[in-house]
Write a protein that holds these residues in place. Structure first.
Motif, short mmCIF file in Angstrom:
data_model
loop_
_atom_site.label_atom_id
_atom_site.label_comp_id
_atom_site.label_asym_id
_atom_site.label_seq_id
_atom_site.Cartn_x
_atom_site.Cartn_y
_atom_site.Cartn_z
N SER A 204 0.82 -1.21 0.00
CA SER A 204 0.00 0.00 0.00
C SER A 204 0.86 1.26 0.00
CB SER A 204 -0.92 0.01 1.22
OG SER A 204 -1.75 -1.12 1.24
N TYR A 205 2.00 1.20 0.64
CA TYR A 205 2.92 2.35 0.70
C TYR A 205 3.44 2.71 -0.68
CZ TYR A 205 7.22 4.91 1.93
OH TYR A 205 8.24 5.84 2.01
N PHE A 206 3.63 1.70 -1.51
CA PHE A 206 4.27 1.90 -2.81
C PHE A 206 3.27 2.07 -3.96
CE2 PHE A 206 7.41 -0.45 -0.30
CZ PHE A 206 8.51 0.35 -0.47
N GLU A 207 1.98 1.91 -3.69
CA GLU A 207 1.02 1.91 -4.78
C GLU A 207 -0.02 3.01 -4.67
OE1 GLU A 207 -0.53 -2.06 -5.00
OE2 GLU A 207 1.42 -2.94 -5.48
N ASN A 208 0.22 3.99 -3.80
CA ASN A 208 -0.69 5.12 -3.64
C ASN A 208 0.12 6.41 -3.56
OD1 ASN A 208 -3.53 3.87 -3.01
ND2 ASN A 208 -2.07 2.68 -1.81
#
Length: 419
Positions: free
Chosen positions: A110-114
């Protein structure tokens, strides 16, 4: 599977790790703050930025077999200071939001995809901008200037000494981190002289992104060589810039191999004497859920048309995909005062540790040394559903072959390269 055995059936990794061409000298829990990201060396001391602990630890490293914490700097609040640069007895420090503490992430991906601007769910007090510290007394970080950057703050920066620093920072109105070039001519009064971003990032100006769902386009950071800058934009690929006029950086070319590759472009290391750039894509999904991430060698003889010509070999002596995050994270960046080479590349590979590559034949690079860390005893990362596994992050290599190697959860290891 590796040799017909599962990961669990393979020999356990001892506390000192497993080295091939690399010796383990010592370990430090960094004064009880083992979460560590970037590490720099100056005057017999190392400076470690923390991922979750909101500060920088200073360690006396004159005895590489016994590092001794001697100081800790924190700007207070939920201010993360995980990246830093050192030159000329000065330390430049990234200040920004501790985004992990302020975002509701279900897992690491989630950290890398938003985009950063759309992710904050629990805003708290933090400081956003660039702080400058006098470290002529190496056990003390004496702040002498602060340049505010309204937004969520700095991710990473590059400063090889001299007049200009190259900063990746989020500013209010933008979707994520962009390039800011900072003039340090008056070291106590730094100023931003230019900004540059990819189309679609300036939301305040009405730009509409077309990056696609699950893709994070953000400047991780830029490295420079002479009047050229090489910028890594996570899922936005690689850009090459003419920075001869710092007030007006211009785009020479861009390339993005995602898709078909999974993205995550993290570090672009220029080797100007060979017209090459080594580009690491950060692995950002556990258990190889997004496929294999690579480190590319890019031919830039015609810099208006960069061409990938090979990838560094993927470690394969264990089935690293079966536990945690596997693949590249970062490269030793050939900074001032450290080991510098255009033939030998040091890279970190998350649960596969540190890898050293001979790239004299740029079309057929080969691994020549490695060190694999043990599984950490505990996790500092507060995000749920993150596997307890080694996460080798950054490596600083000295000219004598001593290496300071960090882990997001598991402290600092001092290694010695035999090459």
């Amino acid at each position: 599977m590796t040799g017909g055995r599962t990961w669990a059936q393979q020999p356990e990794i001892p506390p000192e790790g497993i080295g091939q061409g690399i010796r383990h000298l010592s370990y430090s829990d960094i004064g009880g703050r083992p979460d560590s990201v970037q590490v720099m060396f100056n005057r017999g001391h190392v400076y470690v930025g923390h991922m979750f602990s909101n500060g920088v630890t200073i360690l006396d490293a004159n005895d590489p077999r016994s590092l001794n914490p001697v100081g800790f700097f924190t700007p207070g609040g939920q201010t993360r200071t995980h990246h830093l640069q050192v030159a000329d007895d000065l330390l430049l420090l990234a200040n920004g939001a501790n985004v992990v503490a302020m975002q509701s992430y279900d897992d690491m991906r989630s950290y890398f995809e938003n985009s950063l601007a759309d992710s904050i769910t629990d805003p708290q007090a933090f400081r956003s901008g660039l702080s400058i510290h006098d470290i002529s007394n190496p056990a003390e970080m004496r702040e002498i200037a602060f340049l505010e950057m309204p937004g969520f703050g700095i991710n990473r920066l590059w400063w090889p000494g001299g007049r200009h620093a190259y900063v990746s920072a989020h500013f209010d109105g933008f979707t994520d981190a962009i390039l800011a070039i900072v003039d340090l001519n008056d070291i106590t009064n730094p100023e931003i002289v230019s900004q540059w971003w990819l189309p679609g990032m300036n939301r305040a100006a009405g730009e509409i992104p077309n990056f696609g769902e699950g893709r994070r386009v953000a400047l991780h950071h830029m490295l420079t060589a002479g009047d050229r800058g090489y910028a890594a934009w996570r899922d936005g690929g690689l850009t090459i810039h003419d920075i001869s006029d710092p007030a007006n950086p211009t785009l020479i070319s861009s390339i993005n191999w995602s898709p078909p590759f999974p993205g995550g472009t993290h570090t672009a290391l220029p080797l100007p004497d060979r017209d090459l750039v080594v580009v690491a894509d950060e692995a950002n999904a556990e258990n190889c859920a997004k496929g294999t991430f690579h480190t590319f060698i890019v031919d830039v003889r015609a810099e208006e048309n960069p061409v990938p010509i090979s990838t560094l070999p993927t470690p394969a002596e264990r089935d690293f995909c079966t536990l945690g995050t596997f693949g590249p994270h970062n490269l030793h960046e050939n900074g001032p005062g450290g080991f510098q080479s255009d033939e030998t590349v040091f890279a970190t590979y998350n649960n596969a540790g540190v890898r050293v590559f001979d790239i004299r034949d740029a079309f057929a690079p080969r691994e020549i040394a490695s060190w694999v860390p043990p599984t950490p005893d505990r996790m500092i990362d507060p995000r749920p559903n993150v596997t307890r596994a080694a996460k080798t992050c950054d490596a600083y290599v000295r000219p004598d072959g001593l290496m300071y190697v960090t882990d997001w959860n598991a402290g600092l290891n001092v290694l010695e390269y035999d090459g």
